[in-house]
Design a protein around this motif. Sequence first.
Motif, PDB file in Angstrom:
ATOM      1  N   HIS A   1       0.837  -1.195   0.000  1.00  0.00           N
ATOM      2  CA  HIS A   1       0.000   0.000   0.000  1.00  0.00           C
ATOM      3  C   HIS A   1       0.876   1.251   0.000  1.00  0.00           C
ATOM      4  O   HIS A   1       0.669   2.167  -0.787  1.00  0.00           O
ATOM      5  CB  HIS A   1      -0.946  -0.030   1.206  1.00  0.00           C
ATOM      6  N   SER A   2       1.850   1.291   0.898  1.00  0.00           N
ATOM      7  CA  SER A   2       2.704   2.476   1.014  1.00  0.00           C
ATOM      8  C   SER A   2       3.519   2.730  -0.248  1.00  0.00           C
ATOM      9  O   SER A   2       3.658   3.874  -0.686  1.00  0.00           O
ATOM     10  CB  SER A   2       3.638   2.345   2.220  1.00  0.00           C
ATOM     11  N   LYS A   3       4.063   1.668  -0.840  1.00  0.00           N
ATOM     12  CA  LYS A   3       4.832   1.827  -2.081  1.00  0.00           C
ATOM     13  C   LYS A   3       3.946   2.357  -3.204  1.00  0.00           C
ATOM     14  O   LYS A   3       4.357   3.225  -3.974  1.00  0.00           O
ATOM     15  CB  LYS A   3       5.451   0.495  -2.502  1.00  0.00           C
ATOM     16  N   ASN A   4       2.736   1.824  -3.291  1.00  0.00           N
ATOM     17  CA  ASN A   4       1.812   2.268  -4.336  1.00  0.00           C
ATOM     18  C   ASN A   4       1.396   3.721  -4.132  1.00  0.00           C
ATOM     19  O   ASN A   4       1.335   4.492  -5.087  1.00  0.00           O
ATOM     20  CB  ASN A   4       0.578   1.366  -4.386  1.00  0.00           C
ATOM     21  N   VAL A   5       1.094   4.093  -2.898  1.00  0.00           N
ATOM     22  CA  VAL A   5       0.721   5.481  -2.606  1.00  0.00           C
ATOM     23  C   VAL A   5       1.890   6.403  -2.953  1.00  0.00           C
ATOM     24  O   VAL A   5       1.701   7.451  -3.571  1.00  0.00           O
ATOM     25  CB  VAL A   5       0.271   5.655  -1.135  1.00  0.00           C
ATOM     26  N   ALA A   6       3.104   6.009  -2.584  1.00  0.00           N
ATOM     27  CA  ALA A   6       4.291   6.811  -2.893  1.00  0.00           C
ATOM     28  C   ALA A   6       4.433   7.020  -4.399  1.00  0.00           C
ATOM     29  O   ALA A   6       4.704   8.142  -4.863  1.00  0.00           O
ATOM     30  CB  ALA A   6       5.547   6.148  -2.330  1.00  0.00           C
ATOM     31  N   GLN A   7       4.220   5.963  -5.178  1.00  0.00           N
ATOM     32  CA  GLN A   7       4.351   6.054  -6.635  1.00  0.00           C
ATOM     33  C   GLN A   7       3.277   6.961  -7.231  1.00  0.00           C
ATOM     34  O   GLN A   7       3.558   7.784  -8.105  1.00  0.00           O
ATOM     35  CB  GLN A   7       4.277   4.659  -7.269  1.00  0.00           C
ATOM     36  N   ILE A   8       2.057   6.834  -6.756  1.00  0.00           N
ATOM     37  CA  ILE A   8       0.968   7.681  -7.256  1.00  0.00           C
ATOM     38  C   ILE A   8       1.235   9.146  -6.895  1.00  0.00           C
ATOM     39  O   ILE A   8       1.035  10.039  -7.716  1.00  0.00           O
ATOM     40  CB  ILE A   8      -0.402   7.208  -6.707  1.00  0.00           C
ATOM     41  N   CYS A   9       1.721   9.381  -5.680  1.00  0.00           N
ATOM     42  CA  CYS A   9       2.086  10.743  -5.263  1.00  0.00           C
ATOM     43  C   CYS A   9       3.125  11.333  -6.210  1.00  0.00           C
ATOM     44  O   CYS A   9       2.998  12.479  -6.652  1.00  0.00           O
ATOM     45  CB  CYS A   9       2.642  10.755  -3.833  1.00  0.00           C
ATOM     46  N   GLU A  10       4.155  10.551  -6.503  1.00  0.00           N
ATOM     47  CA  GLU A  10       5.204  11.013  -7.410  1.00  0.00           C
ATOM     48  C   GLU A  10       4.626  11.335  -8.786  1.00  0.00           C
ATOM     49  O   GLU A  10       4.940  12.377  -9.378  1.00  0.00           O
ATOM     50  CB  GLU A  10       6.307   9.963  -7.537  1.00  0.00           C
ATOM     51  N   ASN A  11       3.761  10.470  -9.284  1.00  0.00           N
ATOM     52  CA  ASN A  11       3.166  10.676 -10.603  1.00  0.00           C
ATOM     53  C   ASN A  11       2.320  11.945 -10.659  1.00  0.00           C
ATOM     54  O   ASN A  11       2.373  12.696 -11.635  1.00  0.00           O
ATOM     55  CB  ASN A  11       2.333   9.458 -11.018  1.00  0.00           C
ATOM     56  N   ILE A  12       1.527  12.179  -9.600  1.00  0.00           N
ATOM     57  CA  ILE A  12       0.705  13.399  -9.554  1.00  0.00           C
ATOM     58  C   ILE A  12       1.610  14.629  -9.508  1.00  0.00           C
ATOM     59  O   ILE A  12       1.386  15.607 -10.228  1.00  0.00           O
ATOM     60  CB  ILE A  12      -0.254  13.382  -8.347  1.00  0.00           C
ATOM     61  N   ALA A  13       2.628  14.581  -8.651  1.00  0.00           N
ATOM     62  CA  ALA A  13       3.552  15.716  -8.517  1.00  0.00           C
ATOM     63  C   ALA A  13       4.255  16.010  -9.839  1.00  0.00           C
ATOM     64  O   ALA A  13       4.432  17.180 -10.212  1.00  0.00           O
ATOM     65  CB  ALA A  13       4.564  15.443  -7.406  1.00  0.00           C
TER      66      ALA A  13
ATOM     67  N   ALA B   1      -3.993  10.156  -3.657  1.00  0.00           N
ATOM     68  CA  ALA B   1      -3.249   8.929  -3.949  1.00  0.00           C
ATOM     69  C   ALA B   1      -3.689   7.789  -3.033  1.00  0.00           C
ATOM     70  O   ALA B   1      -3.910   6.666  -3.492  1.00  0.00           O
ATOM     71  CB  ALA B   1      -1.747   9.178  -3.789  1.00  0.00           C
ATOM     72  N   GLU B   2      -3.825   8.082  -1.741  1.00  0.00           N
ATOM     73  CA  GLU B   2      -4.226   7.036  -0.798  1.00  0.00           C
ATOM     74  C   GLU B   2      -5.647   6.554  -1.086  1.00  0.00           C
ATOM     75  O   GLU B   2      -5.922   5.358  -1.077  1.00  0.00           O
ATOM     76  CB  GLU B   2      -4.129   7.525   0.647  1.00  0.00           C
ATOM     77  N   SER B   3      -6.557   7.473  -1.356  1.00  0.00           N
ATOM     78  CA  SER B   3      -7.941   7.081  -1.634  1.00  0.00           C
ATOM     79  C   SER B   3      -8.025   6.195  -2.869  1.00  0.00           C
ATOM     80  O   SER B   3      -8.717   5.175  -2.868  1.00  0.00           O
ATOM     81  CB  SER B   3      -8.825   8.316  -1.807  1.00  0.00           C
ATOM     82  N   TYR B   4      -7.306   6.576  -3.920  1.00  0.00           N
ATOM     83  CA  TYR B   4      -7.290   5.757  -5.139  1.00  0.00           C
ATOM     84  C   TYR B   4      -6.757   4.359  -4.825  1.00  0.00           C
ATOM     85  O   TYR B   4      -7.344   3.348  -5.223  1.00  0.00           O
ATOM     86  CB  TYR B   4      -6.441   6.422  -6.219  1.00  0.00           C
ATOM     87  N   GLN B   5      -5.667   4.297  -4.088  1.00  0.00           N
ATOM     88  CA  GLN B   5      -5.052   3.007  -3.754  1.00  0.00           C
ATOM     89  C   GLN B   5      -6.017   2.148  -2.935  1.00  0.00           C
ATOM     90  O   GLN B   5      -6.170   0.959  -3.186  1.00  0.00           O
ATOM     91  CB  GLN B   5      -3.740   3.240  -2.997  1.00  0.00           C
ATOM     92  N   ILE B   6      -6.682   2.740  -1.958  1.00  0.00           N
ATOM     93  CA  ILE B   6      -7.625   1.987  -1.121  1.00  0.00           C
ATOM     94  C   ILE B   6      -8.801   1.482  -1.959  1.00  0.00           C
ATOM     95  O   ILE B   6      -9.225   0.338  -1.816  1.00  0.00           O
ATOM     96  CB  ILE B   6      -8.110   2.844   0.066  1.00  0.00           C
ATOM     97  N   MET B   7      -9.315   2.338  -2.843  1.00  0.00           N
ATOM     98  CA  MET B   7     -10.474   1.944  -3.661  1.00  0.00           C
ATOM     99  C   MET B   7     -10.156   0.797  -4.613  1.00  0.00           C
ATOM    100  O   MET B   7     -11.021  -0.012  -4.900  1.00  0.00           O
ATOM    101  CB  MET B   7     -10.965   3.137  -4.482  1.00  0.00           C
ATOM    102  N   THR B   8      -8.925   0.740  -5.110  1.00  0.00           N
ATOM    103  CA  THR B   8      -8.591  -0.241  -6.151  1.00  0.00           C
ATOM    104  C   THR B   8      -7.895  -1.487  -5.622  1.00  0.00           C
ATOM    105  O   THR B   8      -7.698  -2.436  -6.377  1.00  0.00           O
ATOM    106  CB  THR B   8      -7.707   0.388  -7.245  1.00  0.00           C
ATOM    107  N   ARG B   9      -7.522  -1.513  -4.357  1.00  0.00           N
ATOM    108  CA  ARG B   9      -6.835  -2.710  -3.870  1.00  0.00           C
ATOM    109  C   ARG B   9      -7.850  -3.796  -3.554  1.00  0.00           C
ATOM    110  O   ARG B   9      -9.047  -3.546  -3.433  1.00  0.00           O
ATOM    111  CB  ARG B   9      -5.947  -2.396  -2.682  1.00  0.00           C
ATOM    112  N   GLU B  10      -7.353  -4.966  -3.409  1.00  0.00           N
ATOM    113  CA  GLU B  10      -8.213  -6.115  -3.158  1.00  0.00           C
ATOM    114  C   GLU B  10      -8.874  -6.025  -1.783  1.00  0.00           C
ATOM    115  O   GLU B  10      -8.230  -6.207  -0.765  1.00  0.00           O
ATOM    116  CB  GLU B  10      -7.395  -7.414  -3.231  1.00  0.00           C
ATOM    117  N   LEU B  11     -10.143  -5.718  -1.763  1.00  0.00           N
ATOM    118  CA  LEU B  11     -10.914  -5.708  -0.510  1.00  0.00           C
ATOM    119  C   LEU B  11     -12.129  -6.603  -0.700  1.00  0.00           C
ATOM    120  O   LEU B  11     -13.266  -6.169  -0.546  1.00  0.00           O
ATOM    121  CB  LEU B  11     -11.359  -4.283  -0.164  1.00  0.00           C
ATOM    122  N   GLY B  12     -11.869  -7.829  -1.082  1.00  0.00           N
ATOM    123  CA  GLY B  12     -12.969  -8.748  -1.347  1.00  0.00           C
ATOM    124  C   GLY B  12     -13.794  -8.226  -2.505  1.00  0.00           C
ATOM    125  O   GLY B  12     -13.266  -7.850  -3.541  1.00  0.00           O
TER     126      GLY B  12
END
Length: 164
Positions: free
Chosen positions: A1-13, A114-125
């Motif tokens: 989760h943290s790595k993905n959020v970091a990558q999305i943050c970098e991409n947005i920036a 970035a965090e919201s996108y990551q949470i929405m798209t990760r595997e949560l059943g």
Amino acid sequence: HSKNVAQICENIALAMNLPEVEIKKVKQAGFLHDIGKITLSEKVLNKYENFSDEERKEFMQHSITGYRILNSFNDTLDLAELILAHHENWDGSGYPRGLKGEEIPKLARIIAIAESYQIMTRELGDKSMSSKEAVNEIGKQAGKKFDPNIVDVFIDMMHKNNGG
């Protein structure tokens, strides 16, 4: 989760054409945004919804705890404020301080998306969304939960990355 959020943050920036120093800072803060969760009970940590009032209060402490942890080290002092503010909402309904709009540090506003996108798209059943659904949901929250200008950049970036 943290790595993905970091990558999305970098991409947005990058899409926002921020200075290199801010790009590095938001990527690092994106990686460390949930460091305060180390103090949460296992029960609260593994829960995603239906919190009791007590569990919600415990969960909401993680941004304050993360701030305190990062504020303790010279190398992460400049990230502490971003971690504290990553659950503040554009309309002032967030926590822990109820900051609104431009009061919220810009890089914390990037982390929130970035965090919201990551949470929405990760595997949560069966609750996981497709990328397109998550981008649409973030778009709906522009001006409420999220900075509308950063949402526009994010949506544009996601359309370019996904071929339109």
